[in-house]
Design a protein around this motif. Structure first.
Motif, PDB file in Angstrom:
ATOM      1  N   HIS B  29      52.965   5.616  50.581  1.00  0.00           N
ATOM      2  CA  HIS B  29      53.601   6.536  49.467  1.00  0.00           C
ATOM      3  C   HIS B  29      53.952   7.659  50.260  1.00  0.00           C
ATOM      4  N   GLU B  30      55.214   8.320  49.584  1.00  0.00           N
ATOM      5  CA  GLU B  30      55.591   9.490  50.217  1.00  0.00           C
ATOM      6  C   GLU B  30      54.923  10.807  49.767  1.00  0.00           C
ATOM      7  N   TYR B  31      54.409  10.799  48.369  1.00  0.00           N
ATOM      8  CA  TYR B  31      53.546  11.923  47.803  1.00  0.00           C
ATOM      9  C   TYR B  31      52.028  11.782  48.080  1.00  0.00           C
ATOM     10  N   MET B  32      51.295  12.902  48.454  1.00  0.00           N
ATOM     11  CA  MET B  32      49.966  12.922  48.443  1.00  0.00           C
ATOM     12  C   MET B  32      49.587  14.019  47.804  1.00  0.00           C
ATOM     13  N   TYR B  33      48.338  14.246  47.180  1.00  0.00           N
ATOM     14  CA  TYR B  33      47.837  15.425  46.464  1.00  0.00           C
ATOM     15  C   TYR B  33      46.075  15.379  46.861  1.00  0.00           C
ATOM     16  N   TRP B  34      45.771  16.659  46.670  1.00  0.00           N
ATOM     17  CA  TRP B  34      44.330  17.009  46.860  1.00  0.00           C
ATOM     18  C   TRP B  34      44.025  17.770  45.690  1.00  0.00           C
ATOM     19  N   TYR B  35      42.915  17.193  44.791  1.00  0.00           N
ATOM     20  CA  TYR B  35      42.242  17.923  43.717  1.00  0.00           C
ATOM     21  C   TYR B  35      40.952  18.182  44.001  1.00  0.00           C
ATOM     22  N   ARG B  36      40.488  18.958  43.127  1.00  0.00           N
ATOM     23  CA  ARG B  36      38.919  19.438  42.956  1.00  0.00           C
ATOM     24  C   ARG B  36      38.591  19.119  41.503  1.00  0.00           C
ATOM     25  N   GLN B  37      37.472  18.564  41.478  1.00  0.00           N
ATOM     26  CA  GLN B  37      37.051  18.233  40.072  1.00  0.00           C
ATOM     27  C   GLN B  37      35.607  19.084  39.730  1.00  0.00           C
ATOM     28  N   ASP B  38      35.873  19.872  38.735  1.00  0.00           N
ATOM     29  CA  ASP B  38      34.705  20.759  38.209  1.00  0.00           C
ATOM     30  C   ASP B  38      34.125  20.167  36.750  1.00  0.00           C
ATOM     31  N   PRO B  39      32.910  20.396  36.631  1.00  0.00           N
ATOM     32  CA  PRO B  39      32.427  19.986  35.061  1.00  0.00           C
ATOM     33  C   PRO B  39      33.356  20.878  34.060  1.00  0.00           C
ATOM     34  N   GLY B  40      33.798  20.222  33.275  1.00  0.00           N
ATOM     35  CA  GLY B  40      34.496  21.073  32.222  1.00  0.00           C
ATOM     36  C   GLY B  40      35.882  21.463  32.533  1.00  0.00           C
ATOM     37  N   MET B  41      36.323  21.201  33.671  1.00  0.00           N
ATOM     38  CA  MET B  41      37.810  21.809  33.857  1.00  0.00           C
ATOM     39  C   MET B  41      38.609  20.871  34.230  1.00  0.00           C
ATOM     40  N   GLY B  42      38.171  19.544  34.383  1.00  0.00           N
ATOM     41  CA  GLY B  42      39.191  18.344  34.726  1.00  0.00           C
ATOM     42  C   GLY B  42      39.613  18.637  36.177  1.00  0.00           C
ATOM     43  N   LEU B  43      40.727  17.866  36.492  1.00  0.00           N
ATOM     44  CA  LEU B  43      41.201  18.124  37.917  1.00  0.00           C
ATOM     45  C   LEU B  43      42.138  19.212  38.064  1.00  0.00           C
ATOM     46  N   ARG B  44      41.881  19.872  39.451  1.00  0.00           N
ATOM     47  CA  ARG B  44      42.935  21.100  39.430  1.00  0.00           C
ATOM     48  C   ARG B  44      43.502  20.665  41.006  1.00  0.00           C
ATOM     49  N   LEU B  45      44.864  20.903  40.961  1.00  0.00           N
ATOM     50  CA  LEU B  45      45.536  20.407  42.067  1.00  0.00           C
ATOM     51  C   LEU B  45      45.287  21.594  43.174  1.00  0.00           C
ATOM     52  N   ILE B  46      44.978  21.336  44.408  1.00  0.00           N
ATOM     53  CA  ILE B  46      44.891  22.287  45.487  1.00  0.00           C
ATOM     54  C   ILE B  46      46.066  22.436  46.179  1.00  0.00           C
ATOM     55  N   HIS B  47      46.299  21.460  46.848  1.00  0.00           N
ATOM     56  CA  HIS B  47      47.650  21.181  47.602  1.00  0.00           C
ATOM     57  C   HIS B  47      48.136  19.948  47.467  1.00  0.00           C
TER      58      HIS B  47
END
Lengths: 115, 114
Positions: B29-47
């Motif tokens: 794959h070309e694209y890669m992502y890092w997310y964090r998951q916190d309660p009630g906030m879904g996934l948020r993109l870090i970099h």
């Protein structure tokens, strides 16, 4: 700005009944829309997506979703719920404009199917 | 074909310590992502990264750094951990566009910062 809304934190449904998990979105252009499912202590698994074409999309495990451009919605549905469908469901949108690579995820809806 | 793997699965850090989370994918794959998951906030993109040698900031990049020296690996670094970085971290990868576009997720890394 792009956004995704899942208005229900939790949906309860009896086994065998139809289920709907709601999602609405806001993007500047034409969106790619996705549904993912997360089981406890696991990563997200892809369920289905709308890229183009038929507004009714069929996916894994008997799930389907309908893209409604006028209502900017992409609700997830299943005709007959199973207890094993109980999980956390995420709607996501990706703007397909030039130079855009980001996904925006909703806050998730917990589906509880009662036996 | 292992898909997307993450190392470690769980880690406890003290405030101020540093660590690196490793994500590896074997799907070219070309694209890669890092997310964090916190309660009630879904996934948020870090970099995220759109190719080897490239990285870009997501929604919540502060306190994190990333590197993509090899196409198959995407590293997330915490230089000085803070309790606010206690979270579950997910890596994902995708082809990067068109009708094949789908993100594949790793199993997650649970991080506790004391």
């Amino acid at each position: 700005a792009q956004s995704v809304a899942q208005p229900e934190d939790q949906v309860n449904v009896a086994e065998g009944n139809p289920l709907t998990v709601k999602c609405t979105y806001s993007v500047s252009g034409n969106p790619y829309l996705f549904w993912y499912v997360q089981y406890p202590n696991r990563g997200l698994q892809f369920l289905l997506k709308y890229i183009t074409g038929d507004n009714l999309v069929k996916g894994s495990y008997g799930f389907e979703a309908e893209f409604n451009k006028s209502q900017t919605s992409f609700h997830l549905k299943k005709p007959s719920a199973l207890v094993s469908d109980s999980a956390l469901y995420f709607c996501a949108v990706r703007d397909i404009g030039p130079g855009t690579y980001k996904y925006i995820f909703g806050t998730g809806t917990r589906l509880k199917v009662l036996a | 074909n292992a898909g997307v793997t993450q190392t470690p699965k769980f880690r406890v850090l003290k405030t101020g310590q540093s660590m690196t989370l490793l994500c590896a994918q074997d799907m070219n794959h070309e694209y890669m992502y890092w997310y964090r998951q916190d309660p009630g906030m879904g996934l948020r993109l870090i970099h995220y990264s759109v190719g080897e040698g490239t990285t870009a900031k997501g929604e919540v990049p502060d306190g994190y750094n990333v590197s993509r020296l090899k196409k198959q690996n995407f590293l997330l670094g915490l230089e000085s951990a803070a309790p606010s970085q206690t979270s579950v971290y997910f890596c994902a990868s995708s082809f990067g566009g068109g009708i094949q576009e789908t993100q594949y997720f790793g199993p997650g890394t649970r991080l506790l910062v004391l």
